[in-house]
Design a protein around this motif. Structure first.
Motif, PDB file in Angstrom:
ATOM      1  N   GLU A 102       0.838  -1.210   0.000  1.00 45.12           N
ATOM      2  CA  GLU A 102       0.000   0.000   0.000  1.00 45.12           C
ATOM      3  C   GLU A 102       0.870   1.255   0.000  1.00 45.12           C
ATOM      4  O   GLU A 102       0.561   2.257  -0.665  1.00 45.12           O
ATOM      5  N   ARG A 103       1.974   1.196   0.749  1.00 45.33           N
ATOM      6  CA  ARG A 103       2.912   2.342   0.780  1.00 45.33           C
ATOM      7  C   ARG A 103       3.607   2.495  -0.567  1.00 45.33           C
ATOM      8  O   ARG A 103       3.804   3.616  -1.058  1.00 45.33           O
ATOM      9  N   GLU A 104       3.968   1.366  -1.187  1.00 45.84           N
ATOM     10  CA  GLU A 104       4.663   1.407  -2.489  1.00 45.84           C
ATOM     11  C   GLU A 104       3.748   1.935  -3.600  1.00 45.84           C
ATOM     12  O   GLU A 104       4.213   2.553  -4.566  1.00 45.84           O
ATOM     13  N   MET A 105       2.415   1.671  -3.445  1.00 42.49           N
ATOM     14  CA  MET A 105       1.474   2.143  -4.476  1.00 42.49           C
ATOM     15  C   MET A 105       1.393   3.662  -4.544  1.00 42.49           C
ATOM     16  O   MET A 105       0.910   4.233  -5.512  1.00 42.49           O
ATOM     17  N   LEU A 106       1.862   4.315  -3.460  1.00 43.29           N
ATOM     18  CA  LEU A 106       1.872   5.781  -3.453  1.00 43.29           C
ATOM     19  C   LEU A 106       3.038   6.341  -4.272  1.00 43.29           C
ATOM     20  O   LEU A 106       3.055   7.516  -4.619  1.00 43.29           O
ATOM     21  N   ASP A 107       4.004   5.492  -4.601  1.00 42.43           N
ATOM     22  CA  ASP A 107       5.175   5.890  -5.396  1.00 42.43           C
ATOM     23  C   ASP A 107       4.864   5.609  -6.866  1.00 42.43           C
ATOM     24  O   ASP A 107       4.683   4.439  -7.251  1.00 42.43           O
ATOM     25  N   PRO A 108       4.796   6.645  -7.730  1.00 42.16           N
ATOM     26  CA  PRO A 108       4.434   6.426  -9.145  1.00 42.16           C
ATOM     27  C   PRO A 108       5.334   5.417  -9.849  1.00 42.16           C
ATOM     28  O   PRO A 108       4.872   4.663 -10.719  1.00 42.16           O
ATOM     29  N   ASP A 109       6.616   5.366  -9.460  1.00 43.26           N
ATOM     30  CA  ASP A 109       7.547   4.438 -10.117  1.00 43.26           C
ATOM     31  C   ASP A 109       7.256   2.981  -9.752  1.00 43.26           C
ATOM     32  O   ASP A 109       7.568   2.064 -10.520  1.00 43.26           O
ATOM     33  N   LYS A 110       6.706   2.770  -8.572  1.00 42.43           N
ATOM     34  CA  LYS A 110       6.480   1.389  -8.099  1.00 42.43           C
ATOM     35  C   LYS A 110       5.002   0.982  -8.165  1.00 42.43           C
ATOM     36  O   LYS A 110       4.657  -0.163  -7.895  1.00 42.43           O
ATOM     37  N   MET A 111       4.135   1.938  -8.504  1.00 43.71           N
ATOM     38  CA  MET A 111       2.694   1.723  -8.346  1.00 43.71           C
ATOM     39  C   MET A 111       2.180   0.523  -9.132  1.00 43.71           C
ATOM     40  O   MET A 111       1.470  -0.333  -8.600  1.00 43.71           O
ATOM     41  N   GLU A 112       2.519   0.399 -10.409  1.00 42.63           N
ATOM     42  CA  GLU A 112       1.946  -0.650 -11.271  1.00 42.63           C
ATOM     43  C   GLU A 112       2.311  -2.046 -10.772  1.00 42.63           C
ATOM     44  O   GLU A 112       1.456  -2.929 -10.624  1.00 42.63           O
ATOM     45  N   LYS A 113       3.600  -2.226 -10.505  1.00 43.59           N
ATOM     46  CA  LYS A 113       4.064  -3.531 -10.026  1.00 43.59           C
ATOM     47  C   LYS A 113       3.459  -3.856  -8.648  1.00 43.59           C
ATOM     48  O   LYS A 113       3.028  -4.988  -8.383  1.00 43.59           O
ATOM     49  N   ALA A 114       3.416  -2.853  -7.753  1.00 43.86           N
ATOM     50  CA  ALA A 114       2.882  -3.050  -6.399  1.00 43.86           C
ATOM     51  C   ALA A 114       1.393  -3.386  -6.452  1.00 43.86           C
ATOM     52  O   ALA A 114       0.894  -4.228  -5.698  1.00 43.86           O
ATOM     53  N   LEU A 115       0.654  -2.723  -7.373  1.00 46.56           N
ATOM     54  CA  LEU A 115      -0.784  -2.952  -7.505  1.00 46.56           C
ATOM     55  C   LEU A 115      -1.077  -4.398  -7.902  1.00 46.56           C
ATOM     56  O   LEU A 115      -1.974  -5.043  -7.361  1.00 46.56           O
ATOM     57  N   GLN A 116      -0.275  -4.896  -8.876  1.00 46.62           N
ATOM     58  CA  GLN A 116      -0.448  -6.285  -9.338  1.00 46.62           C
ATOM     59  C   GLN A 116      -0.160  -7.273  -8.209  1.00 46.62           C
ATOM     60  O   GLN A 116      -0.932  -8.207  -7.958  1.00 46.62           O
ATOM     61  N   HIS A 117       0.949  -7.036  -7.523  1.00 45.19           N
ATOM     62  CA  HIS A 117       1.355  -7.930  -6.421  1.00 45.19           C
ATOM     63  C   HIS A 117       0.345  -7.857  -5.271  1.00 45.19           C
ATOM     64  O   HIS A 117       0.017  -8.871  -4.639  1.00 45.19           O
ATOM     65  N   TYR A 118      -0.187  -6.644  -5.023  1.00 49.16           N
ATOM     66  CA  TYR A 118      -1.154  -6.441  -3.930  1.00 49.16           C
ATOM     67  C   TYR A 118      -2.407  -7.303  -4.147  1.00 49.16           C
ATOM     68  O   TYR A 118      -2.925  -7.914  -3.216  1.00 49.16           O
ATOM     69  N   GLY A 119      -2.874  -7.350  -5.391  1.00 52.78           N
ATOM     70  CA  GLY A 119      -4.049  -8.157  -5.716  1.00 52.78           C
ATOM     71  C   GLY A 119      -3.831  -9.627  -5.402  1.00 52.78           C
ATOM     72  O   GLY A 119      -4.723 -10.296  -4.844  1.00 52.78           O
ATOM     73  N   GLU A 120      -2.625 -10.149  -5.712  1.00 53.46           N
ATOM     74  CA  GLU A 120      -2.314 -11.561  -5.433  1.00 53.46           C
ATOM     75  C   GLU A 120      -2.288 -11.833  -3.923  1.00 53.46           C
ATOM     76  O   GLU A 120      -2.851 -12.816  -3.435  1.00 53.46           O
ATOM     77  N   VAL A 121      -1.612 -10.935  -3.189  1.00 57.61           N
ATOM     78  CA  VAL A 121      -1.492 -11.113  -1.733  1.00 57.61           C
ATOM     79  C   VAL A 121      -2.864 -10.984  -1.062  1.00 57.61           C
ATOM     80  O   VAL A 121      -3.213 -11.741  -0.167  1.00 57.61           O
ATOM     81  N   GLN A 122      -3.659 -10.023  -1.548  1.00 58.73           N
ATOM     82  CA  GLN A 122      -4.994  -9.811  -0.976  1.00 58.73           C
ATOM     83  C   GLN A 122      -5.894 -11.029  -1.192  1.00 58.73           C
ATOM     84  O   GLN A 122      -6.667 -11.406  -0.309  1.00 58.73           O
ATOM     85  N   ASP A 123      -5.766 -11.659  -2.375  1.00 54.87           N
ATOM     86  CA  ASP A 123      -6.542 -12.877  -2.660  1.00 54.87           C
ATOM     87  C   ASP A 123      -6.196 -13.975  -1.663  1.00 54.87           C
ATOM     88  O   ASP A 123      -7.078 -14.663  -1.129  1.00 54.87           O
ATOM     89  N   GLN A 124      -4.881 -14.148  -1.416  1.00 57.04           N
ATOM     90  CA  GLN A 124      -4.435 -15.167  -0.431  1.00 57.04           C
ATOM     91  C   GLN A 124      -4.978 -14.844   0.958  1.00 57.04           C
ATOM     92  O   GLN A 124      -5.455 -15.731   1.676  1.00 57.04           O
ATOM     93  N   PHE A 125      -4.892 -13.547   1.314  1.00 53.43           N
ATOM     94  CA  PHE A 125      -5.350 -13.095   2.635  1.00 53.43           C
ATOM     95  C   PHE A 125      -6.844 -13.375   2.816  1.00 53.43           C
ATOM     96  O   PHE A 125      -7.281 -13.853   3.864  1.00 53.43           O
ATOM     97  N   THR A 126      -7.616 -13.119   1.746  1.00 53.32           N
ATOM     98  CA  THR A 126      -9.072 -13.326   1.797  1.00 53.32           C
ATOM     99  C   THR A 126      -9.405 -14.812   1.891  1.00 53.32           C
ATOM    100  O   THR A 126     -10.246 -15.219   2.707  1.00 53.32           O
ATOM    101  N   GLU A 127      -8.756 -15.635   1.038  1.00 52.02           N
ATOM    102  CA  GLU A 127      -9.020 -17.083   0.996  1.00 52.02           C
ATOM    103  C   GLU A 127      -8.760 -17.744   2.353  1.00 52.02           C
ATOM    104  O   GLU A 127      -9.453 -18.672   2.755  1.00 52.02           O
ATOM    105  N   ARG A 128      -7.742 -17.245   3.046  1.00 45.84           N
ATOM    106  CA  ARG A 128      -7.367 -17.863   4.333  1.00 45.84           C
ATOM    107  C   ARG A 128      -8.107 -17.241   5.531  1.00 45.84           C
ATOM    108  O   ARG A 128      -7.756 -17.501   6.679  1.00 45.84           O
ATOM    109  N   GLY A 129      -9.097 -16.419   5.243  1.00 42.05           N
ATOM    110  CA  GLY A 129      -9.941 -15.883   6.326  1.00 42.05           C
ATOM    111  C   GLY A 129      -9.368 -14.671   7.024  1.00 42.05           C
ATOM    112  O   GLY A 129      -9.703 -14.407   8.190  1.00 42.05           O
ATOM    113  N   GLY A 130      -8.524 -13.911   6.333  1.00 47.08           N
ATOM    114  CA  GLY A 130      -7.876 -12.758   6.956  1.00 47.08           C
ATOM    115  C   GLY A 130      -8.844 -11.715   7.469  1.00 47.08           C
ATOM    116  O   GLY A 130      -8.631 -11.128   8.528  1.00 47.08           O
ATOM    117  N   TYR A 131      -9.931 -11.485   6.705  1.00 48.96           N
ATOM    118  CA  TYR A 131     -10.893 -10.467   7.110  1.00 48.96           C
ATOM    119  C   TYR A 131     -11.847 -10.974   8.195  1.00 48.96           C
ATOM    120  O   TYR A 131     -12.711 -10.237   8.661  1.00 48.96           O
TER     121      TYR A 131
END
Length: 613
Positions: A102-131
Motif C-alpha cells: 500500500e505504501r509502495e502504491m503511493l510511489d508512481p515508479d512502483k505503483m503498477e508492479k505493487a498494484l499487481q502484487h497487492y491483488g495476489e497477496v490480498q486474494d491469499q489473505f481473503t481465501e485464508r480468512g484474513g478479514y
C-alpha cells in the motif's frame, strides 16, 4: 495420524510405560483417562516431543499440525489479544506485505508492479480468512468468557486466565489434532458447555485428558484407559466405558476363578498320581510319567493375573461430630463490591441443618466471594452474616494448602492439625494413599490432587459438621471424586458448595442457587433439574444502576421494586416445595420441607407488610 508403538519410558527411576501402544486417527474424539500419575500428561509430552522416548517408536503423519493445551501456560510479552493474534501468524505476514505494498502504491515508479502484487497477496489473505480474524477472536473470546482480558498485559494474568487464553489460541489455530490436558479446570459451566458444542463440531481429531465425566460424555466417542502402563481401548463415551470396564473386569475375574479351579484340580491330580505310583508294588513308572507330563502342562499354562476389581482408593468417611443448630448460616441483605464494582446485591440466604446447597454462576459472578463472606473471612459492605451455634467448619478452597510453609513435611503439617504420634499419622495417611516414605515429602512436591487428599484426611479426623466446598473436584482423579461423593452422601452435617462439575453437582446437591447480576436465586432440585430456570434468568435483561451510584443508593429509594421481585421469587419457591412434597413419602423429609415452607411463608408475610407500607 499419530502412532505411539511399544513405547518404553522411565520417569524418576520408575518404569512408567513398558510397551505402550496408542494411536490417534483422523476425526477421532478420544478421552484419555486414568489415575493421577498413570502417565497421561507424559504421553502428550512424548507426542509433542517435549519428552524423549526411552524405547519404542513415534510416527507422526508428515505436515500434521498439533495443538497442545498444557496445564502450565506459555510465556508471552504483550497484551492478551496480541497473544491470541499469534494464532494467525501466517495471515499477519500477509497483512504486513499488504501494508508495505500500500505504501509502495503511493510511489508512481512502483505503483503498477505493487498494484499487481497487492491483488495476489490480498486474494491469499481473503481465501485464508484474513478479514474474519477479528470475528473469530470475538467468537472464541465470548464463548470462553475472556473478553474482559483482551486489553490486559499477558504477564499480569493469573494462571487460570492464561490457561483459558492458551485454549482460545489453540482453538483459533484449528490444528489437525487437538491435545487438551484438563481443558475445563478454569472454565465456568457456561464456557464448558460452549466448548462441548465447539468440539462436537470440530473437524479435526481431538484427544482430551479430563476428570470431568459429564464433559467426556458429551464430547468423545472413544475412551483410552491408561492403567499399569498399558492402554485399553473402548468404544463409546465415559459412561459407556465405565459399564464396559465393569463387565470386562467381572468376566476377567470369572476367567481367573475358573483357571484357579482348573489349577487346583491339576495339582490334586498330580499329587494323587505320585501317591498311587509310590503305593504300587513295584512303583508304577507310567503313573510317574503321567504326573510329570501334567506338571509340564501346568508350568506352560499361561496364568491369568487376578484382576483388581476394587483398586485402592482413599478411605474417606466424614463424621459430623455433634450437630449444629437449625440455622447454620444466615445472610441478610448482604452487599459487597470491589473497586466500585457491585458483586453481590442485597443477598439473602438461610442455610439450615443438613441442607445441601450448590451455588452456581459464571466466572466473576461472586461465588467464591459469597463463600468467604459466609465464612467471615471478608466483611460485607452492608447487611449481616450470622453463623449458627455449635458449628465446626471444614473449608476446602480451590487451592487447599495456599499460604502454608511449602518446605514443611506432609506428616508434620498433618500432625499440627491432628494430635497423634508419627506412627499413628502414617497409618491414618495410608488410608488416603500416602504410603511408606511418601508421608515425608515436602508440601512443595505435592500435586494438586495430593494436596486435596491431605486436606480431606485432616477433615475426616477433625469432626466437622459444616462443609464449605470451593471447586473440590478440580484436582481429584475420578476414583477420588467418587470417594468424595460417597462420603458426602453419608455425611450427617450441612454442605454448601461451589462447583462447575455437573456430575458432582447432580449427585451431591438437592438444592441449587444461581448467582446472576449480583442476586441469588434458590431452587429445589439438582443442576440438571433447575438449569432451565437459570437459562431464563440469564436471558432476562437485568436493568441495574451504575456500580458507583448503586453502592451509594439508600435502601429506601429502591425498596419497592426489589421487594416485589423477592415476593414473586419466594412464592415460586413455595410452589416448588409444594410440588416436591406431593412426591415425597419419607416422614423426615416431609418434616424438613414443612419447616422450610413455614420459614418461607413467614418471610413472604413480612415482605408484604414492608411492600404495603
Amino acid at each position: 495420524m499419530i502412532i505411539v508403538k511399544d513405547v518404553y519410558k522411565i520417569i524418576g527411576g520408575k518404569v512408567l510405560f513398558e510397551s505402550l501402544t496408542f494411536e490417534i486417527n483422523e476425526g477421532q474424539k478420544i478421552g484419555l483417562v486414568g489415575r493421577n500419575g498413570s502417565g497421561k500428561s507424559t504421553l502428550f509430552r512424548l507426542i509433542t516431543k517435549e519428552e524423549t522416548l526411552d524405547g519404542g517408536d513415534l510416527f507422526i503423519k508428515k505436515g500434521l499440525s498439533i495443538g497442545y493445551l498444557k496445564q502450565i501456560p506459555d510465556r508471552f510479552k504483550g497484551t492478551a489479544k496480541e497473544y491470541l493474534e499469534t494464532a494467525f501468524s501466517e495471515l499477519h505476514h500477509l497483512l504486513i506485505d499488504m501494508q508495505r505494498l500500500e505504501r509502495e502504491m503511493l510511489d508512481p515508479d512502483k505503483m503498477e508492479k505493487a498494484l499487481q502484487h497487492y491483488g495476489e497477496v490480498q486474494d491469499q489473505f481473503t481465501e485464508r480468512g484474513g478479514y474474519e480474524m477479528e470475528a473469530m477472536i470475538s467468537q472464541v473470546a465470548n464463548g470462553l468468557h475472556i473478553e474482559e482480558l483482551l486489553d490486559l498485559p499477558y504477564d499480569d494474568l493469573s494462571g487460570g486466565e492464561k490457561t483459558k487464553l492458551s485454549l482460545a489460541k489453540i482453538l483459533l489455530e484449528k490444528p489437525d489434532v487437538l491435545l487438551l490436558d484438563e481443558p475445563t479446570n478454569h472454565l465456568d459451566i457456561v464456557a464448558i458447555e460452549w466448548l462441548e458444542q465447539y468440539l462436537i463440531q470440530y473437524k479435526g481429531a481431538v484427544c482430551i485428558i479430563s476428570h470431568d465425566r459429564s464433559f467426556l460424555d458429551h464430547t468423545v466417542s472413544n475412551i483410552v484407559d491408561l492403567e499399569s502402563g498399558e492402554a485399553q481401548h473402548y468404544k463409546g463415551n465415559y459412561s459407556s466405558f465405565e459399564h464396559q470396564k465393569e463387565e470386562q473386569l467381572l468376566a476377567e475375574f470369572h476367567q481367573y476363578q475358573e483357571q484357579q479351579k482348573k489349577i487346583k484340580k491339576m495339582k490334586e491330580a498330580i499329587r494323587r498320581l505320585r501317591q498311587w505310583a509310590n503305593e504300587a508294588n513295584p512303583p508304577n513308572p507310567k503313573l510317574f510319567k503321567k504326573a510329570k507330563s501334567m506338571e509340564r502342562a501346568l508350568e506352560k499354562m499361561e496364568k491369568i493375573n487376578r484382576p483388581i476389581i476394587d483398586p485402592k482408593k482413599m478411605g474417606l468417611t466424614l463424621q459430623a461430630e455433634g450437630r449444629s443448630g437449625n440455622d447454620v448460616l444466615t445472610a441478610e441483605e448482604v452487599t459487597k463490591g470491589y473497586q466500585g464494582r457491585l458483586i453481590l446485591d442485597e443477598i439473602n440466604l438461610n442455610l439450615r441443618y443438613k441442607e445441601r446447597l450448590a451455588i452456581v454462576g459464571a466466572n466473576g459472578s461472586g461465588k467464591s466471594t459469597l463463600l468467604k463472606l459466609l465464612l467471615q473471612q471478608e466483611v460485607p459492605d452492608a447487611g449481616t452474616i450470622k453463623q449458627g451455634s455449635s458449628i465446626q467448619i471444614g473449608y476446602l478452597p480451590q487451592n487447599p494448602l495456599d499460604g502454608v510453609n511449602e518446605q514443611q513435611r506432609m506428616i508434620d503439617y498433618f500432625r499440627e492439625h491432628i494430635r497423634v504420634t508419627e506412627g499413628q499419622a502414617r497409618h491414618l495417611l495410608a488410608a488416603f494413599m500416602f504410603y511408606g516414605y511418601d508421608v515425608f515429602q515436602k508440601i512443595a512436591n505435592l500435586s494438586g490432587g495430593e494436596r486435596m487428599r491431605l486436606k480431606l484426611a485432616i477433615f475426616m479426623h477433625e469432626g466437622v459438621n459444616l462443609l464449605v466446598l470451593d471447586e473440590p473436584t478440580n484436582h481429584l482423579d475420578v476414583e477420588s471424586q467418587e470417594v468424595l461423593e460417597e462420603a458426602l452422601e453419608h455425611f450427617e452435617g450441612t454442605v454448601v458448595g461451589v462447583s462447575h462439575d455437573r456430575y458432582f453437582l447432580n449427585r451431591c446437591f438437592k438444592e441449587t442457587a444461581y448467582l446472576v447480576g449480583g442476586m441469588l436465586y434458590r431452587y429445589l432440585g439438582s443442576y440438571n433439574e433447575t438449569k432451565e430456570k437459570w437459562n431464563k434468568l440469564t436471558d432476562k435483561p437485568v436493568k441495574r444502576a451504575s456500580s458507583s451510584s448503586k453502592m451509594e443508593t439508600s435502601k429506601s429509594t429502591k425498596k419497592d421494586t426489589t421487594v416485589e421481585e423477592k415476593i414473586i421469587k419466594l412464592e415460586q419457591d413455595l410452589n416448588d416445595i409444594d410440588e416436591v412434597m406431593k412426591r415425597k413419602t419419607d416422614v423426615d423429609e416431609l418434616m424438613t420441607l414443612q419447616e422450610k415452607k413455614d420459614v418461607l411463608t413467614e418471610h413472604i408475610d413480612l415482605l408484604y407488610e414492608t411492600w404495603l407500607n
